[in-house]
Design a protein around this motif. Structure first.
Motif, PDB file in Angstrom:
ATOM      1  N   LYS A  70      12.907   6.382  -6.746  1.00  0.00           N
ATOM      2  CA  LYS A  70      12.401   6.222  -5.264  1.00  0.00           C
ATOM      3  C   LYS A  70      11.595   7.729  -5.146  1.00  0.00           C
ATOM      4  N   ASP A  87       8.554   6.998   0.074  1.00  0.00           N
ATOM      5  CA  ASP A  87       8.615   5.640  -0.122  1.00  0.00           C
ATOM      6  C   ASP A  87       9.657   4.949   0.983  1.00  0.00           C
ATOM      7  N   GLU A  88       9.364   3.854   1.377  1.00  0.00           N
ATOM      8  CA  GLU A  88      10.172   3.113   2.271  1.00  0.00           C
ATOM      9  C   GLU A  88      11.409   2.664   1.659  1.00  0.00           C
ATOM     10  N   SER A 117       9.087   0.941  -3.888  1.00  0.00           N
ATOM     11  CA  SER A 117       8.031   1.836  -3.744  1.00  0.00           C
ATOM     12  C   SER A 117       6.999   1.483  -2.810  1.00  0.00           C
ATOM     13  N   PRO A 138       5.116   1.822   0.407  1.00  0.00           N
ATOM     14  CA  PRO A 138       5.108   3.192   1.134  1.00  0.00           C
ATOM     15  C   PRO A 138       5.388   3.156   2.680  1.00  0.00           C
ATOM     16  N   HIS A 157       1.830   8.448  -3.236  1.00  0.00           N
ATOM     17  CA  HIS A 157       0.937   7.725  -2.620  1.00  0.00           C
ATOM     18  C   HIS A 157      -0.261   8.653  -2.383  1.00  0.00           C
ATOM     19  N   HIS A 174       2.039  -3.911  -8.697  1.00  0.00           N
ATOM     20  CA  HIS A 174       1.366  -2.612  -8.074  1.00  0.00           C
ATOM     21  C   HIS A 174       0.310  -2.331  -8.795  1.00  0.00           C
TER      22      HIS A 174
END
Length: 385
Positions: free
Chosen positions: A81, A85-86, A90, A92, A110, A329
């Protein structure tokens, strides 16, 4: 009493499967996440968490860079993580990222250049391939591998080989113009296709060409597992020896073994899509645990080879262009490279939801296969009948 005995036997089997399963999965997951982590650190990305497993933490520690290394309760994966990151996928946290001061953005994943973000994401699957190559090469160097001369000892009646005209004593020297050095090469080539193949054969000092189409047969191993494998119908008739390779040659053989697993995987998917193969061969966590326990009975070398195979499989699976996986991703980054800007937040959010649904559907389907194959539903039905 029979029920209690069955439960007791199940408990013993559970531990005999669980320990090898955790051994294999922990190694594979650790190196996958270590790939992400190492390249991220190389590019100066701040990493908040490196976790083996999901859920609540069992134990952990903080390193000097502020990363929390931990082992968690659910041992079915892991994650790295990054700051900003939320969640572990990953995704955002846009509100948090928008509030970051400009002078702190340089350390966040990011805000890194596109090529660096892509490298960090690709590093996980690449680490899996490297791990597999190292495992295979180590086994080939220190233990050796079985090499058999590519001689036909017999032909099964009614098989594709019999229809093609193979005879005992034939030496197969090429398949589809690819050189054959061992009987294992024949098995490797044949097991990945049901297409017509061209064989270069030496017979009585002469050369001839034969064509045959492998057919898929069911094979039951010593543990009762049924595998459907394309076969030709020839039996080995030469000598067999165990050969150790020098490290350089072993690395190249490890690369070829890794490529062979990838080739087999795509061949199976191709047969499944075209209806020539059933999807019931897919395995979930229960099936992998069972296989790990069975392979462990052959010893640590066999378990290491399974680790290499699983490492390739997980690396390849993660490269599929499904949002939530590494390949998803990379797909987003490819779109960003073409458009010159990232996809909108809403589009990415819908993509991650679709990806999660696909991954969960695959997991449920594979687990259903595992339970059906273990006849769990029949057992439960018998309790209440």
């Amino acid at each position: 009493m029979e029920l209690l005995a069955g439960i007791g036997g199940f408990g013993e089997s559970l531990w005999s499967y669980l320990i090898p399963f955790l051994f294999v999965l922990t190694i594979v997951v650790f190196f996958h996440e270590l790939g992400h982590f190492s390249v991220a650190r190389w590019f100066g990305v701040k990493v908040d968490v490196f976790s083996i497993g999901f859920g609540r933490e069992i134990f952990g520690w903080n390193d000097r860079h502020g990363t929390r290394w931990k082992v968690s309760w659910v041992p079915l994966g892991g994650y790295v993580k990054f700051a900003g990151d939320e969640n572990a996928a990953s995704v955002p946290d846009r509100e948090k990222l928008d509030a970051i001061p400009e002078d702190q953005k340089a350390d966040l994943f990011h805000f890194k250049p596109l090529h660096q973000r892509a490298a960090v994401v690709a590093a996980g699957p690449i680490a899996n391939f490297i791990l597999a190559i190292v495992i295979f090469a180590s086994v080939f160097t220190f233990v050796g591998r079985q090499i058999s001369t590519p001689l036909v000892g017999g032909v099964v009646d009614g098989s594709p080989a019999a229809a093609a005209g193979f005879m005992a004593g034939d030496r197969i020297v090429s398949i589809d113009r690819k050189r054959v050095d061992s009987f294992e090469d024949i098995q490797r080539y044949v097991s990945t296709t049901t297409s017509t193949m061209t064989f270069g054969v030496e017979r009585d000092g002469g050369q001839l060409t034969l064509t045959a189409t492998p057919q898929v047969n069911e094979i039951t191993d010593r543990f009762g597992n049924v595998h459907r494998v394309p076969q030709l119908g020839i039996q080995h008739g030469g000598t067999t020896e165990v050969v150790r390779s020098n490290p350089v040659a072993a690395i190249w053989q490890g690369v070829k073994q890794t490529g062979f697993i990838v080739e087999q995987t795509f061949a199976y998917i191709g047969r499944m899509i075209t209806g020539r193969e059933s999807a019931d061969q897919l395995r979930g966590p229960i099936g992998i645990a069972e296989t790990s326990g069975q392979i462990a009975t052959f010893g640590i070398v066999a378990l290491l080879m399974l680790t290499g195979l699983l490492s390739v499989s997980i690396g390849l699976l993660n490269l599929f262009p499904v949002p939530l996986l590494d390949g998803g991703h990379l797909l987003y980054y490819a779109v960003e490279a073409v458009r010159g800007r990232p996809l909108g937040e809403e589009a990415q959010e819908y993509g991650f939801r679709i990806g999660l649904a696909l991954v969960m559907t695959l997991m449920i389907f594979a687990t259903w296969n595992d339970l059906s194959r273990l006849q769990v539903f029949s057992f439960l039905g018998g309790l209440f009948s």
